[in-house]
Design a protein around this motif. Sequence first.
Motif, PDB file in Angstrom:
ATOM      1  N   VAL A   1       0.834  -1.199   0.000  1.00 52.51           N
ATOM      2  CA  VAL A   1       0.000   0.000   0.000  1.00 52.51           C
ATOM      3  C   VAL A   1       0.875   1.257   0.000  1.00 52.51           C
ATOM      4  CG1 VAL A   1      -1.602   1.363   1.405  1.00 52.51           C
ATOM      5  CG2 VAL A   1      -1.987  -1.091   1.097  1.00 52.51           C
ATOM      6  N   LEU A   2       1.985   1.211   0.715  1.00 54.67           N
ATOM      7  CA  LEU A   2       2.874   2.369   0.804  1.00 54.67           C
ATOM      8  C   LEU A   2       3.413   2.782  -0.559  1.00 54.67           C
ATOM      9  CD1 LEU A   2       4.432   4.333   2.760  1.00 54.67           C
ATOM     10  CD2 LEU A   2       6.303   2.667   2.674  1.00 54.67           C
ATOM     11  N   VAL A   3       3.730   1.801  -1.421  1.00 53.55           N
ATOM     12  CA  VAL A   3       4.436   2.117  -2.669  1.00 53.55           C
ATOM     13  C   VAL A   3       3.548   2.071  -3.909  1.00 53.55           C
ATOM     14  CG1 VAL A   3       6.618   1.312  -1.706  1.00 53.55           C
ATOM     15  CG2 VAL A   3       5.214  -0.288  -3.029  1.00 53.55           C
ATOM     16  N   ASP A   4       2.291   1.672  -3.769  1.00 51.38           N
ATOM     17  CA  ASP A   4       1.402   1.573  -4.927  1.00 51.38           C
ATOM     18  C   ASP A   4       0.308   2.647  -4.829  1.00 51.38           C
ATOM     19  OD1 ASP A   4      -1.064   0.539  -6.456  1.00 51.38           O
ATOM     20  OD2 ASP A   4       0.538  -0.801  -7.147  1.00 51.38           O
ATOM     21  N   ARG A   5       0.293   3.572  -5.766  1.00 51.63           N
ATOM     22  CA  ARG A   5      -0.616   4.724  -5.654  1.00 51.63           C
ATOM     23  C   ARG A   5      -2.092   4.343  -5.742  1.00 51.63           C
ATOM     24  NH1 ARG A   5       1.917   8.122 -10.266  1.00 51.63           N
ATOM     25  NH2 ARG A   5       3.542   6.549 -10.003  1.00 51.63           N
ATOM     26  N   ASN A   6      -2.399   3.323  -6.515  1.00 55.67           N
ATOM     27  CA  ASN A   6      -3.806   2.924  -6.633  1.00 55.67           C
ATOM     28  C   ASN A   6      -4.321   2.305  -5.335  1.00 55.67           C
ATOM     29  OD1 ASN A   6      -3.998   3.824  -9.296  1.00 55.67           O
ATOM     30  ND2 ASN A   6      -3.290   1.864 -10.127  1.00 55.67           N
ATOM     31  N   LEU A   7      -3.493   1.461  -4.740  1.00 52.67           N
ATOM     32  CA  LEU A   7      -3.874   0.888  -3.447  1.00 52.67           C
ATOM     33  C   LEU A   7      -3.973   1.980  -2.382  1.00 52.67           C
ATOM     34  CD1 LEU A   7      -1.756  -2.396  -3.193  1.00 52.67           C
ATOM     35  CD2 LEU A   7      -4.194  -2.180  -3.693  1.00 52.67           C
ATOM     36  N   ARG A   8      -2.998   2.885  -2.419  1.00 56.08           N
ATOM     37  CA  ARG A   8      -2.994   3.929  -1.393  1.00 56.08           C
ATOM     38  C   ARG A   8      -4.236   4.805  -1.498  1.00 56.08           C
ATOM     39  NH1 ARG A   8       0.767   7.492   1.072  1.00 56.08           N
ATOM     40  NH2 ARG A   8       2.466   6.146   0.411  1.00 56.08           N
ATOM     41  N   ARG A   9      -4.628   5.094  -2.719  1.00 59.25           N
ATOM     42  CA  ARG A   9      -5.814   5.925  -2.907  1.00 59.25           C
ATOM     43  C   ARG A   9      -7.023   5.305  -2.206  1.00 59.25           C
ATOM     44  NH1 ARG A   9      -5.914   5.760  -8.054  1.00 59.25           N
ATOM     45  NH2 ARG A   9      -4.455   7.487  -8.308  1.00 59.25           N
ATOM     46  N   GLN A  10      -7.156   3.996  -2.329  1.00 59.51           N
ATOM     47  CA  GLN A  10      -8.291   3.312  -1.697  1.00 59.51           C
ATOM     48  C   GLN A  10      -8.161   3.292  -0.179  1.00 59.51           C
ATOM     49  OE1 GLN A  10     -10.997   2.476  -3.482  1.00 59.51           O
ATOM     50  NE2 GLN A  10      -9.821   3.439  -5.132  1.00 59.51           N
ATOM     51  N   VAL A  11      -6.936   3.170   0.299  1.00 62.91           N
ATOM     52  CA  VAL A  11      -6.718   3.176   1.751  1.00 62.91           C
ATOM     53  C   VAL A  11      -7.020   4.551   2.335  1.00 62.91           C
ATOM     54  CG1 VAL A  11      -4.889   3.120   3.496  1.00 62.91           C
ATOM     55  CG2 VAL A  11      -5.117   1.245   1.872  1.00 62.91           C
ATOM     56  N   VAL A  12      -6.562   5.594   1.674  1.00 67.85           N
ATOM     57  CA  VAL A  12      -6.845   6.947   2.154  1.00 67.85           C
ATOM     58  C   VAL A  12      -8.348   7.217   2.147  1.00 67.85           C
ATOM     59  CG1 VAL A  12      -6.542   9.409   1.670  1.00 67.85           C
ATOM     60  CG2 VAL A  12      -4.580   7.853   1.515  1.00 67.85           C
ATOM     61  N   LEU A  13      -9.034   6.756   1.099  1.00 62.20           N
ATOM     62  CA  LEU A  13     -10.490   6.913   1.053  1.00 62.20           C
ATOM     63  C   LEU A  13     -11.165   6.178   2.202  1.00 62.20           C
ATOM     64  CD1 LEU A  13     -11.189   6.565  -2.791  1.00 62.20           C
ATOM     65  CD2 LEU A  13     -11.480   8.619  -1.383  1.00 62.20           C
ATOM     66  N   ALA A  14     -10.671   4.978   2.503  1.00 63.84           N
ATOM     67  CA  ALA A  14     -11.239   4.206   3.621  1.00 63.84           C
ATOM     68  C   ALA A  14     -11.027   4.944   4.940  1.00 63.84           C
ATOM     69  CB  ALA A  14     -10.602   2.822   3.676  1.00 63.84           C
ATOM     70  N   ASN A  15      -9.841   5.529   5.117  1.00 65.10           N
ATOM     71  CA  ASN A  15      -9.579   6.291   6.339  1.00 65.10           C
ATOM     72  C   ASN A  15     -10.431   7.552   6.402  1.00 65.10           C
ATOM     73  OD1 ASN A  15      -7.632   4.488   7.317  1.00 65.10           O
ATOM     74  ND2 ASN A  15      -5.969   5.503   6.229  1.00 65.10           N
ATOM     75  N   HIS A  16     -10.596   8.216   5.251  1.00 70.14           N
ATOM     76  CA  HIS A  16     -11.406   9.440   5.227  1.00 70.14           C
ATOM     77  C   HIS A  16     -12.868   9.160   5.546  1.00 70.14           C
ATOM     78  CE1 HIS A  16      -8.513  12.054   2.605  1.00 70.14           C
ATOM     79  NE2 HIS A  16      -8.139  11.972   3.862  1.00 70.14           N
ATOM     80  N   ALA A  17     -13.308   7.950   5.261  1.00 68.31           N
ATOM     81  CA  ALA A  17     -14.710   7.614   5.513  1.00 68.31           C
ATOM     82  C   ALA A  17     -15.007   7.427   6.996  1.00 68.31           C
ATOM     83  CB  ALA A  17     -15.078   6.339   4.749  1.00 68.31           C
ATOM     84  N   ASN A  18     -13.964   7.367   7.823  1.00 69.90           N
ATOM     85  CA  ASN A  18     -14.150   7.176   9.263  1.00 69.90           C
ATOM     86  C   ASN A  18     -14.062   8.528   9.958  1.00 69.90           C
ATOM     87  OD1 ASN A  18     -13.161   6.693  12.128  1.00 69.90           O
ATOM     88  ND2 ASN A  18     -13.613   4.599  11.502  1.00 69.90           N
ATOM     89  N   SER A  19     -15.136   8.957  10.570  1.00 65.39           N
ATOM     90  CA  SER A  19     -15.178  10.288  11.185  1.00 65.39           C
ATOM     91  C   SER A  19     -14.188  10.429  12.335  1.00 65.39           C
ATOM     92  CB  SER A  19     -16.596  10.596  11.671  1.00 65.39           C
ATOM     93  OG  SER A  19     -17.019   9.646  12.642  1.00 65.39           O
TER      94      SER A  19
END
Length: 685
Positions: free
Chosen positions: A618-636
């Motif tokens: 996840v750290l080095v792959d931008r597509n995976l990271r994008r999904q991880v950041v979105l998942a984190n952003h979805a948590n208030s």
Amino acid sequence: MVYSPEQTKSADENLKAQRENLGLRRVSILLALIVFISFLAYQIDIAIPGTPSINNTYTPITQPTAQEINSYDVLGKVVSKNEAASLLKTDEGKQQLSADNGAVAITEDLIKLGRKAFYTETFGNEVFFTDVTGVLNGPLNVGNLAYAIASLGGKSTTNLQVTMDRDMQVGDRTFKKGDILNTGLDVPANSLFPLGIVTHINQGKIRVGVTCAACHAAVDQVTGRILEGAPNNDLDTGLIIALASNSAAWFRQTGVNPQTMRRGETTYMKADGRRYRLPDIKALENAVDAELLTWSPGNFDSTGDNVNNPSQNPSSYTFAAYPYGWSGNAAIGWFHGLTTLNSNVHATNSDLTTGADASQKLLGIDKETYLGIILQNSANPAFRLPQNAKPSEFFEKIDPTPGTPAMNEVIKMPGFPKGSPFMLDGLMASSPGLPVAAQLNGMSAFQNSLAPPPNHSTNSEAVKRGAAIFTKAGCVECHSGRYFTNNHVIAESEIKSQPSRAKAQAAFAGNFTEPQTYPSNVRVPLPENPLVLNVPNIISEEDFKLAFAIGNAGGYKVPSLIGLAVTAPYLHDGGVAATKEAVLVDKNGLKIVNSEQLGLTGTSLKNIAPDPSASLRVLVDRNLRRQVVLANHANSNLQKSNADGSGHNYWVDKQAGFDIQDQTDLIEFLLSLDDNPEIIPPQSR
């Protein structure tokens, strides 16, 4: 013999009853032991447990670092063993390596003292945790903790689970009787106490304090042995403090500004002699609890800037990994700032009364109000602020360390109440009867001896290919040398990680004076007019300004990569996280097959350990990271605690010209960075 269903059910019920009885017997024995010790402790002060046996750790099978015995540290400058031997042949050299010149000899005895302090030294914070915060007054009380530990039956755990003994509203969450609390406290095999938690029993009073080992050592899930220096990446500090009866005392570690709260019934006297009302106890407690409960397990807010920005517990694989602190704010003085970092834990963050004298400058809250907020709902009635009292005068009456400006065992540095880049709040943790910084320097030397256990790859060819990718992708330009860091701070505007934590030290810099200290042979309590030494500035002006956000948005240090196999999740906020089941890797590429196990939302917040390999991908792959950041952003909650896993946008993926095998080889290489890395890529010039 064949049993009927009724006989089988009866046998199961009998076995269950036997286990319950055994658990109850263990609890009874443990509680009886505590009661017996409490009786004895009317005459003496008892602290348990002691330092764990080195044979119960991985350290004996780990190759130590390059720190040399009989070398010296002269306020951050290392003098090698051979150079020291030469200098000690002359009077001038002896003066250079004298304590009066700021020199500390690195010896086996110093490391032994440091290891003991790492596991057992609280500097007296058990008073703040117990009598003020009330950590034992909630569901994490002595009885519940004893039952949970006894129920382990001598087995180890990386997450002590405690059963709620009551219904309880904490912040905006409701806990029910019978709910399981995941504390993240580690308990070694055959231990009666969590790692890094010290119980003090004096005059029948039980108090608990916290040592460095609670956050910076961990129990191996498989063997039960201790990983010295590994971060406890599921310790739920926010939950533990929130469940206490006076967690409002920790308001400065959150974003709750008590001056904006409605006034309550407690009146107090300010320096002007007039009476005022403190914030409403219940409203403040609820607000602070709500923010503490947003912290991810493994995170703690060590900045005290009244902004909710917790960061990961770092590892204690510290040799040559300076500057210290996520923003690189601990950089000068003994052990290149490591002693500063160690003091910051106990002279700033485990006793919030340490901030009283600088509260006006740092937080815009006058000293009387600051102390009043902390003490108005103290767990121990003897420590609770009376009506109409002047908080500073009341504090002097209850202070367990009379003559010092805090409850913990600290000394005022030259220039106090101003701080300095050496001691941020102008206070240094030091115990009476010992020389200045003895325990701190000992812990620094001990930590600098630690390394992660061997993590030998089964695919040496993949490691070699991964090292080549590491160089080709440019990773080596920052993560260089034997310990994989260039020892600099990178501007937040460049690294683009979640920005809140990068500027957290700015207020401290506004209260700085010149860094000074006392020689390490001066004993505490300090004598009158002790010798004062200037602490040399060994950090570049650019790094200093980035570390303290002076004229900029701050920055983050380049961390060492040693021990990545035991330090997941990644980045300062821990937001780069995934499980092995979340991502499918095959010849066709990458595919997210379980989006419910991405980011902190899908791992730590669900008490699922992030997988190092998947998280590095996840750290080095931008597509995976994008999904991880979105998942984190979805948590208030993660948004409230400023954790999202963004930044460090340096990619080894298809868009950057690398294929899946390149990525896999790089990860294999990164995970191989242990106590004796197979390959150290040269830095290109």
